[in-house]
Scaffold this active site. Structure first.
Site, PDB file in Angstrom:
ATOM      1  N   ASP A 480       0.711  -1.205  -0.033  1.00 19.51           N
ATOM      2  CA  ASP A 480      -0.036  -0.066  -0.014  1.00 19.51           C
ATOM      3  C   ASP A 480       0.876   1.142   0.024  1.00 19.51           C
ATOM      4  OD1 ASP A 480      -2.359   1.455   0.312  1.00 19.51           O
ATOM      5  OD2 ASP A 480      -3.137   0.484   1.923  1.00 19.51           O
ATOM      6  N   ASP A 550     -11.000   1.892  -2.946  1.00 17.84           N
ATOM      7  CA  ASP A 550     -11.616   1.599  -1.572  1.00 17.84           C
ATOM      8  C   ASP A 550     -12.976   1.498  -1.409  1.00 17.84           C
ATOM      9  OD1 ASP A 550      -9.144   1.085  -0.266  1.00 17.84           O
ATOM     10  OD2 ASP A 550      -8.741   3.238   0.612  1.00 17.84           O
TER      11      ASP A 550
HETATM   12  C1  GLA Z   1      -5.706   1.977   2.155  1.00 21.53           C
HETATM   13  C2  GLA Z   1      -6.240   0.718   1.467  1.00 21.53           C
HETATM   14  C3  GLA Z   1      -7.161   0.051   2.138  1.00 21.53           C
HETATM   15  C4  GLA Z   1      -6.410  -0.467   3.695  1.00 21.53           C
HETATM   16  C5  GLA Z   1      -6.345   0.667   4.192  1.00 21.53           C
HETATM   17  C6  GLA Z   1      -5.500   0.323   5.428  1.00 21.53           C
HETATM   18  O1  GLA Z   1      -6.558   2.790   2.335  1.00 21.53           O
HETATM   19  O2  GLA Z   1      -6.684   1.106   0.166  1.00 21.53           O
HETATM   20  O3  GLA Z   1      -7.471  -1.066   1.481  1.00 21.53           O
HETATM   21  O4  GLA Z   1      -5.413  -1.227   3.057  1.00 21.53           O
HETATM   22  O5  GLA Z   1      -5.288   1.583   3.626  1.00 21.53           O
HETATM   23  O6  GLA Z   1      -4.936   1.411   6.196  1.00 21.53           O
END
Ligand code: GLA
Length: 734
Positions: A480, A550
């Site tokens: 990420d 997300d």
């Molecule tokens: C990002 C990712 C999510 C999750 C969060 C965790 O927003 O896109 O899927 O992993 O971080 O903090």
């Protein structure tokens, strides 16, 4: 050979199956001019297209109107400072402070296959699949050499371009490159529109058309990554463009940092389209003997509309960009605990989820954010990549062992590029964060970005990744990156190399991911950036799938996945089923619809499965079965966009047909119910054999392929909003 040099006319012709790209050397000044890109031509002299004999500029006869010539001739790789007043691809500053640059043709080299671009992700192909051309241009005063690199993929209507700039160290010991774009396309305007993808967090890659206006317009990132907001893609489309008709000139950038993609309509109704690294705060110090390699641009021309362009990109990325052994394999159905638990989990909770999921056929547990350091919320601990034993007693080793005992694989979330001000790492090394000395840096999600230009930072990050992956049987990583770059400064770089930080940062991310892929060749890597902010071809070179957004709401996903699938194969789009009301938009949609939409991607769950009702659990079992049945087709088939909710405001529909046209799966999502639709809708399918017959499984009716494609398949309205169905058909041989 797909590349030809016509000696007598000093002309280069690059041919794919259906397209030609032609350029040539203009006699008197030795400029390399662009003649043509489009539908395939026979091999003849088309240098007349450069119109160098038309007044008022006749460079063959006099230099009187040289500037008129420079600012209207179709340049293959325009430079700054000597009279072309349109957008330039290459700009420099000498130590004495001058910027003029004029490139003349030197020579060329043609060879089969394609060379790697050092330190950068790039497409690849064998000698049987592609040929390459390098054209050398030179500014003789500065002894600066520019090598234009082209590769021609014969059967795919794809040409790639990039550039290498070399300071040969004649007159100038140091040259600063202040702008190095990778590709340029000069054409006459034909009422083109510009198609780009824009968005935000949770709303990535929505399609946008703009009629070209005079001046410069485009799409850009200055955020240190390709970003949610803009996308390194630009296409010029003719007025009649549709899925099946019209001209499309598309450019896509194989890069994950700041970019510029721009079209400029000039006063002569010519369009110059360029793509490359954004020159914003870019400066690269080139010492004598050094060279700079630009990232690659993928060019696709389609004379048969967007659908043809889409399928060309899909095939190209599947065959010539994604390297992972997972590319052609069925990916494990995963369950990710992020929306299920957020930071509130421990080993027992995860094992409960895993046990329930395993019973329903889910194949991998992914532990998301919150397992390390003092990470009980998103305000701290990034950089402290040590297991939090309070949450995970017995560490990763125990958790993973127990998950494996359930017959499941285990995957982990990492955000290796980041550092929280509240972390042991920051307390020990405040100078490891990107920031400008003396200026308080802006925070996003309460975090800062590591200065990956420092070799010791890269080694620290790599050391932690290795220690984690070697400590247990971890088969998947979600990598990420949750904030964009600001306050760009490095305590490590010199004053005259601070402008290298953005690009060096991206190179370091590539270096780390390269190490990851080569050290753990079977690891399934999924890139992610606050959802889909780094969904770009650069990352695809390392990971066969990328978390798309997300936003897991099935209806929001329609537009996000439509825009993403415009260029990217479905096999690359991370898509999960989550609970309702949806955490991002609060919408309630049927569990079935969420499954159908997620099936168009890599498929998985993003919820606490122990909290699902019995009925929902039964639906999970059905969806798992659908996944196993259709995954090979979805991953390897041809994608057709049949209808777009974005355009019709009622329903969305797409199809995946096997390349041989033997079977197809249609997904129909009725977003809003509509009263009194007396008849069913006739949806015209694509990619079938017109002379064959097809059995539609659901109705057990047989239809002719021609009727299904030219007249349509009747699809009845569903009762209610947000409803969906899958329609599977296969060819019957009598
Ligand atoms: C990002 C990712 C999510 C999750 C969060 C965790 O927003 O896109 O899927 O992993 O971080 O903090």
């Amino acid at each position: 050979m797909s590349i030809r040099f016509d000696e007598s006319n000093r002309l280069f012709q690059l041919d794919t199956l259906n397209t030609s790209y032609v350029m040539g050397v203009q006699d008197r000044f030795g400029y390399l001019l662009h003649y043509y890109y489009g539908k395939k031509l026979g091999q003849r002299d088309v240098s007349y297209l450069a119109r160098t004999n038309e007044p008022p500029y006749t460079p063959d006869r006099n230099e009187r109107e040289k500037l008129a010539f420079l600012s209207s001739a179709p340049f293959e790789y325009p430079t700054g400072g000597v009279g072309d007043f349109r957008e330039h691809c290459l700009e420099i500053r000498t130590q004495s402070g001058f910027n003029a640059l004029e490139l003349g043709y030197q020579g060329f080299r043609i060879y089969p296959g394609k060379k790697k671009l050092e330190g950068l992700p790039a497409s690849f192909g064998t000698e049987a699949e592609c040929d390459s051309l390098e054209i050398t241009l030179e500014d003789s005063l500065l002894d600066l050499q520019v090598v234009l690199q082209y590769s021609v993929f014969r059967d795919l209507d794809v040409i790639t371009r990039s550039v290498r700039v070399c300071n040969r160290g004649g007159k100038e010991k140091v040259i600063y490159l202040t702008k190095v774009l990778s590709a340029c396309l000069d054409m006459d305007n034909a009422d083109y529109s510009m198609l780009t993808l824009h968005g935000s967090w949770a709303r990535e890659r929505r399609m946008q058309y703009r009629l070209l206006g005079y001046g410069r317009q485009g799409t850009f990132s200055e955020r240190g990554e390709s970003s949610h907001q803009e996308h390194p893609f630009l296409a010029l489309t003719s007025p009649n463009v549709s899925q099946t008709t019209g001209d499309v000139y598309a450019m896509h950038f194989v890069y994950s940092g700041n970019f510029q993609a721009q079209a400029e309509l000039d006063s002569y109704d010519q369009v110059r389209t360029v793509m490359g690294i954004n020159p914003y705060h870019f400066s690269w110090k080139l010492e004598a003997g050094e060279s700079f390699q630009s990232p690659e641009v993928v060019l696709v021309y389609s004379d048969a509309g967007l659908g043809n362009m889409t399928r060309t990109f899909h095939r190209f990325y599947r065959r010539h960009l994604i390297r992972s052994p997972w590319r052609d394999r069925k990916r494990p159905i995963l369950i990710n605990n992020w929306e299920g638990t957020y930071f509130d989990f421990n080993t027992d909770k995860l094992l409960d989820i895993a046990a329930s999921a395993a019973k329903l056929g889910v194949e991998m547990l992914v532990m998301d954010d919150g397992w390390f350091g003092n990470r009980f919320d998103d305000n701290r601990a990034l950089g402290d990549w040590y297991v939090n034993e309070e949450k995970l007693p017995g560490g990763l080793e125990r958790l993973v062992r127990e998950v494996n005992k359930l017959g499941m694989k285990f995957g982990i979330w990492l955000e290796p590029e980041m550092i929280s001000p509240d972390s042991d790492l920051y307390r020990a090394h405040p100078d490891w964060a990107i920031q400008i000395p003396g200026r308080k840096p802006g925070l996003a999600r309460n975090q800062l970005v590591l200065d990956l230009t420092r070799p010791e930072v890269v080694e620290y990050v790599w050391g932690r990744i290795r220690a984690i992956l070697d400590s247990a049987n971890i088969e998947y990583v979600k990598w990420d990156m949750n904030r964009q770059l600001s306050d760009v400064g490095s305590a490590f770089l010199e004053a005259d190399t601070q402008g290298e930080l953005y690009h060096r940062y991206v190179l370091a991310v590539y270096e780390l991911q390269e190490r990851l892929c080569s050290t753990y060749p079977n690891l399934l890597l999924e890139n992610c950036s606050g959802g889909g902010a780094r969904f770009d071809p650069g990352m695809l070179y390392y990971s066969p799938q990328i978390w798309c957004s997300d936003d897991t709401d099935a209806i929001e996903r329609l537009s996000i996945q439509e825009g993403t699938a415009l260029i990217y194969p479905l096999s690359t789009m991370g898509a999960h089923v989550s609970v309702c009301p949806n955490h991002t938009v609060g919408r309630v949609t049927p569990f079935e619809t969420r499954g159908h939409v997620a099936l168009a991607g890599t498929f998985g769950y993003e919820l606490d499965i122990t909290k699902l009702s019995e009925e929902e659990q039964r639906e999970v079992t059905n969806q798992v079965a659908l996944y196993h049945r259709f995954q090979d087709l979805i991953r390897s088939g041809d994608y057709y966009r049949l209808a777009s909710y974005r355009e019709n405001h009622q329903y969305d529909c797409w199809e995946v047909a096997s390349e041989d046209g033997r079977e197809a799966l249609v997904t129909f999502v009725q977003v809003m119910g509509r009263p009194n639709n007396f008849h069913s809708r006739r949806i015209k399918l694509m990619g079938l054999c017109p002379e064959a017959e097809y059995l539609v499984e659901e109705s057990q009716q047989i239809y002719g392929g021609d009727a299904l494609m030219y007249a349509g398949l009747p699809v009845e309205d569903l009762w209610g909003d947000f409803r969906s169905k899958l329609i599977y058909l296969r060819r019957v041989d009598r």
